[in-house]
Design an enzyme around this catalytic site. Structure first.
Site, PDB file in Angstrom:
ATOM      1  N   GLU A 193      -0.662   2.748  -6.055  1.00 13.41           N
ATOM      2  CA  GLU A 193      -0.589   1.189  -5.710  1.00 13.41           C
ATOM      3  C   GLU A 193      -1.086   0.131  -5.861  1.00 13.41           C
ATOM      4  OE1 GLU A 193      -0.086   4.582  -4.262  1.00 13.41           O
ATOM      5  OE2 GLU A 193       2.245   4.746  -3.625  1.00 13.41           O
ATOM      6  N   HIS A 245       5.297   7.975   7.218  1.00 11.52           N
ATOM      7  CA  HIS A 245       6.316   7.453   6.519  1.00 11.52           C
ATOM      8  C   HIS A 245       7.971   6.816   7.367  1.00 11.52           C
ATOM      9  CE1 HIS A 245       4.651  10.452   3.567  1.00 11.52           C
ATOM     10  NE2 HIS A 245       5.058   9.637   2.552  1.00 11.52           N
TER      11      HIS A 245
END
Lengths: 424, 331
Positions: free
Chosen positions: B60, B129
């Protein structure tokens, strides 16, 4: 205080333990942490430590006994000679005739992640019959599937708490298994079970420590008028009141409960201008009490007489009013007189002026307690209490601040207890 | 009007903007053939090819850093961050680099980058998440934050974000991808900083973001039956925030509950509640309440997870108390 020794729960699923051996004999001195007895469960054998120091007494379970978890089996006492036996069974209320048998509860299982109830399709075992842990006990239908549920334990089906076709919440009891064959097996519907649970008497509460004499609980004051006369009101209510020239303190005096919101302004607008409704509600009044165990009034009045003050009321008014008020009224059942309070006791005299404080003398009456609410001026009531007196001061918050009310009552009580000391 | 899912709306918005402007491109993990785990971007690689729909390695910080550079040098990247929870990994690229370039270069550089990512609990995805981290980004000056509450908003806000010359982060609620809403065939954009009054009311204002708009609307429905009239407002972007609409509503109703799925403490709800307090204080007839997610890691246990986020019942219960003048916290 003796300390109860109970059968501990050593495993999640354990409901009884077998006493393998006592490691202390009755009467033995025991220190906290000493191994007291040895217990065997289906998984392990363990030594159980004493939770308190003292002497082992009142042993009611013998080696080899199977004892339910939580049951008292002995006691640790302050002396070796405490021979009251520990209760053999936990103190449970006597079951009523149609009460449920005591035993292992079987509950509605959760068969799916999102399931919160299951429908009882039917019982697969006859009521009262013996079952093993793997025997299928009942059938359940959820929105996804129908499943047979095993008993999970050995015992007798002593009670069924749901009938075929009924929905039962996950976790709610559906059956009770007992170790012994039941004399009167019980069949109920889930509805009955729910009702019975609602009606069941509350578990007897442990006796409250006899610390304080029970005092009648006072209703929580709804109007919380913070000190300094701060009124609880929403910002909008406050702004509108300001803009419209409304006085929120009139709501306080009327005993209207705080905090104030915009809707309360309508109540305020509806109140007649310039007239404050009775302040007699308990919400807007202060009430303080004091206790004088040995008032020395007789000695004081004799002394006053010696000083040339023959009117005992004048003497009393002078004693209690000095330094606090200019005028004080003494009320008794049937009559009242006001006195102007001057510095010297001999100068205290009857007046026509409005009193600043009323001394309501009920010493000779049968009245035990007053809670009359605030009146137009503060009222101090004298009540008989054994050989002593109870003093009750009642006033509205705007008449006396909390601080002033406490100070007044405290001083007056002190003067009643030791009048001569005050004068000298 | 036709109804499409939020997922289709995002896909359409990106496709339309890529057709309109050749400098717009997509990058991120599994965005090409896979079309993201939520299948939001399916079909785009077929139309635009792998030059404009780039699958990146699983790094990322790496690919967001690349996007910042691409944006500074003339491209208009749309970066896909698979889960909003991964924002933590790209804080430097987003908050230290993208957010500050325009300011630090004296206006010479711009970073027209869109970071699209998601938020939202109750998907049984556990604590790493399931977070809703919009407050972290909204805290940093120089980044705009959009939170679509339906397919209609998702499309209009995405198109505006792509055309904006500043870094924009779009948080889509991952539980709403399959929710359908009427979306016009013809092109439209939703300007940033314009709240949408979803439902008019007179007794209390619910200010709700993303999926909490649905929660607020359900609560308003329940309350309507009881005679309490609730107004529901969706700010649509929390940076910039349409204060004027929020203040006008609260001045009208005198009461407000702010609802957002991020953690309650130091969150979006706290910021909005505080502004109402500062700027509409003398119009408030009740304390402004915040309702966010509990201040705990989102539990994996479904039973627990469901109670950590605001519910219609909870919103309605608080609204009843506020409207009745009951004190929620003691004086």
């Amino acid at each position: 205080m003796p300390h109860d020794v109970t059968m501990p729960q050593l495993g999640m699923a354990q409901d009884a333990g077998k006493i393998v051996a006592w490691l202390k004999a009755p009467g033995d001195a025991v220190a906290k942490g000493d191994a007291l007895f040895e217990v065997e469960t289906d998984k392990a054998t363990m030594e159980v430590e004493a939770q308190a120091a003292g002497y082992l007494t009142g042993v009611v379970a013998s080696e080899g006994d199977d004892v339910p978890v939580g049951q008292v089996i002995a006691r640790i006492s302050e002396t070796a000679k405490d021979d009251t036996p520990a209760p053999a069974t936990p103190p449970t209320p006597e079951p009523a005739s149609d009460a449920l048998p005591e035993g292992k509860q079987i509950t509605m299982p959760q068969l799916g992640m999102a399931q919160d109830s299951g429908q009882m399709v039917g019982w697969l075992v006859e009521l009262g019959a013996q079952v093993g842990p793997d025997d299928l006990l009942f059938e359940v239908e959820t929105d996804k599937a129908t499943m047979e549920v095993p008993a999970g334990a050995r015992g007798y089906l002593a009670a069924t708490l749901a009938q075929a076709g009924e929905d039962v919440a996950v976790g709610a009891p559906v059956a009770i298994l007992t170790a012994e064959a039941p004399a009167n097996p019980v069949a109920r519907s889930a509805d009955d079970a729910a009702k019975a649970q609602a009606l069941a008497p509350a578990q007897p509460e442990p006796e409250a420590a006899p610390a304080k004499p029970a005092e009648a609980p006072k209703p929580a004051p709804k109007a919380l008028l913070a000190e300094g006369g701060r009124i609880l009101a929403s910002p909008k209510a406050r702004r509108l009141a300001l803009e419209q020239g409304l006085d929120l303190s009139r709501l306080v005096k009327a005993g209207h409960p705080q905090p104030y919101h915009v809707s309360d302004l309508e109540v305020l607008r509806a109140m007649p201008e310039g007239q404050t409704p009775s302040t007699g509600t308990a919400q807007a009044s202060r009430r303080l009490t004091a206790r004088v165990k040995r008032p020395e009034l007789e000695a004081f009045l004799n002394w006053a007489q010696g000083q040339g003050v023959d009117d005992t009321d004048a003497a009393l008014a002078g004693l209690l009013g000095q330094g606090h008020v200019q005028t004080l009224a003494i009320e008794r059942i049937g009559h009242a007189r006001s006195f102007a309070i001057l510095r010297r006791l001999s100068q205290v005299a009857v007046t026509e002026d409005m009193p600043e404080l009323i001394l309501r003398d009920l010493r000779g009456s049968f009245v035990q307690n007053v809670e009359l609410g605030a009146e137009d001026i503060p009222v101090l009531t004298l009540l008989p209490k054994g050989k002593g007196l109870t003093l009750v001061l009642e006033c509205a918050p705007e008449q006396l601040s909390a601080e002033a009310a406490i100070a007044l009552l405290n001083t007056v009580a002190g003067r009643l207890e030791q009048p001569l000391r005050h004068l000298l | 009007m036709r109804e499409i899912t939020l997922s289709q709306a995002v896909n359409e918005a990106i496709a339309e903007e890529m057709r309109r402007d050749p400098t717009v491109f997509l990058m991120g993990e599994d965005v090409a053939e896979a079309g993201t785990p939520f299948k939001v971007l399916s079909g785009l690689v077929e139309e635009f090819g792998t030059d404009r729909v780039l699958d990146t390695p699983i790094s990322e910080p790496g690919f967001v850093g690349m996007a910042v550079g691409a944006a500074m040098t003339g491209a208009r990247p749309i970066v896909d961050l698979m889960f909003g929870d991964f924002i933590y990994l790209v804080m430097d690229q987003l908050c230290n680099q993208a957010a500050k370039q325009h300011y630090m270069s004296g206006g010479k550089l711009t970073v027209p980058m869109v970071l699209r990512t998601n938020m939202g609990a109750t998907r049984r995805s556990a604590a790493q998440h399931s977070q809703s981290l919009q407050a972290l980004v909204a805290h940093i000056p120089g980044v705009k934050v959009a939170m679509p509450s339906s397919a209609y908003e998702a499309k209009g806000l995405m198109k505006t974000a792509i055309r904006d010359n500043n870094p924009v982060v779009i948080f889509e609620d991952k539980l709403m991808y399959q929710d359908k809403a009427p979306v016009p065939e013809e092109e439209y954009l939703i300007p940033f900083g314009e709240a949408n009054v979803k439902r008019e009311g007179s007794d209390i204002t619910f200010i709700a973001t993303s999926s909490m708009v649905q929660v607020a609307e359900k609560a308003a429905e329940t309350l309507a039956a009881e005679g309490i009239s609730a107004e529901v407002i969706d700010p649509r972007t929390i940076v910039p925030l349409d204060e004027a609409t929020l203040l006008a509503s609260v001045k009208k109703t005198s009461r407000a509950i702010v609802i957002d799925e991020g953690h309650q403490s130091y969150g979006v709800t706290a910021e909005i509640a505080s502004r109402l307090n500062e700027k509409a204080f003398y119009h408030l007839d009740a304390p402004v309440l915040r309702m966010g997610a509990m201040d705990v890691p989102v539990p994996f246990s479904p039973a627990l997870e469901d109670i950590t986020v605001p519910t219609p019942e909870g919103v309605a219960a608080n609204a009843r108390k506020l409207c009745a003048g009951e004190m929620i916290y003691a004086a």
